[in-house]
Write an enzyme that holds these catalytic residues in place. Sequence first.
Site, PDB file in Angstrom:
ATOM      1  N   HIS A  14       0.843  -1.183   0.000  1.00  0.00           N
ATOM      2  CA  HIS A  14       0.000   0.000   0.000  1.00  0.00           C
ATOM      3  C   HIS A  14       0.881   1.237   0.000  1.00  0.00           C
ATOM      4  O   HIS A  14       2.102   1.158   0.062  1.00  0.00           O
ATOM      5  CB  HIS A  14      -0.999   0.009   1.165  1.00  0.00           C
ATOM      6  N   CYS A  33       6.427   6.067   4.150  1.00  0.00           N
ATOM      7  CA  CYS A  33       5.204   5.304   3.863  1.00  0.00           C
ATOM      8  C   CYS A  33       4.372   5.963   2.768  1.00  0.00           C
ATOM      9  O   CYS A  33       3.393   5.384   2.302  1.00  0.00           O
ATOM     10  CB  CYS A  33       4.371   5.125   5.130  1.00  0.00           C
ATOM     11  N   HIS A  37       5.000   0.428  -0.613  1.00  0.00           N
ATOM     12  CA  HIS A  37       5.765  -0.525   0.195  1.00  0.00           C
ATOM     13  C   HIS A  37       4.836  -1.660   0.604  1.00  0.00           C
ATOM     14  O   HIS A  37       3.616  -1.531   0.539  1.00  0.00           O
ATOM     15  CB  HIS A  37       6.362   0.161   1.438  1.00  0.00           C
ATOM     16  N   HIS A  39       3.884  -5.232   3.210  1.00  0.00           N
ATOM     17  CA  HIS A  39       3.934  -5.796   4.558  1.00  0.00           C
ATOM     18  C   HIS A  39       3.522  -7.260   4.526  1.00  0.00           C
ATOM     19  O   HIS A  39       2.769  -7.690   3.655  1.00  0.00           O
ATOM     20  CB  HIS A  39       2.959  -5.066   5.501  1.00  0.00           C
ATOM     21  N   ASP A  77      -4.569 -10.710  -0.615  1.00  0.00           N
ATOM     22  CA  ASP A  77      -3.236 -11.303  -0.660  1.00  0.00           C
ATOM     23  C   ASP A  77      -2.554 -10.990  -1.991  1.00  0.00           C
ATOM     24  O   ASP A  77      -3.142 -11.149  -3.068  1.00  0.00           O
ATOM     25  CB  ASP A  77      -3.331 -12.814  -0.460  1.00  0.00           C
ATOM     26  N   HIS A  78      -1.311 -10.524  -1.897  1.00  0.00           N
ATOM     27  CA  HIS A  78      -0.500 -10.164  -3.063  1.00  0.00           C
ATOM     28  C   HIS A  78      -1.188  -9.118  -3.949  1.00  0.00           C
ATOM     29  O   HIS A  78      -1.227  -9.250  -5.172  1.00  0.00           O
ATOM     30  CB  HIS A  78      -0.105 -11.412  -3.858  1.00  0.00           C
ATOM     31  N   GLU A 125       0.473  -4.862  11.080  1.00  0.00           N
ATOM     32  CA  GLU A 125       1.129  -4.377   9.866  1.00  0.00           C
ATOM     33  C   GLU A 125       2.623  -4.673   9.902  1.00  0.00           C
ATOM     34  O   GLU A 125       3.209  -5.070   8.898  1.00  0.00           O
ATOM     35  CB  GLU A 125       0.885  -2.872   9.750  1.00  0.00           C
TER      36      GLU A 125
END
Length: 136
Positions: A14, A33, A37, A39, A77-78, A125
């Site tokens: 995000h 941020c 980037h 997580h 996811d991904h 996170e």
Amino acid sequence: MIQVTRRETFNAAHRLYNPKWSKEKNFEIFGPCSRVHGHNWELFVSVEGEVEEDTGFVIDLKILRDVMREHIVDKVDHTYLNEDVDFLAGQLPSTENFAIAIWKILHPILKNNHGVELCKIKLTETDNHFLEYYGK
């Protein structure tokens, strides 16, 4: 009443960036941020209910797992949360907004379809940053 918690993990990227602001102001407020980037997220979903006499369960954890995966994990996811996730469209994908969006999806499903009350979402996170959301 007993609380039961299930944990699922996923990877997603995000960017904390407000398009109303300049690039400089975004960096001033969000720091690095403000750049894209990723997580390794952890999602903990806690439900509450009575123990069912025949099974000894509040909820079958396989059912809770399947609900979490179908309605949240498989959709995020991904992905790039800013653009790829319908339920976050038009929102800054902060951890706070992400947790609220998850709550709005899971609360009615768990209550109406599985007879348990969603009582907490914990969203991790990073190792040093997580939140817990208890609904309104």
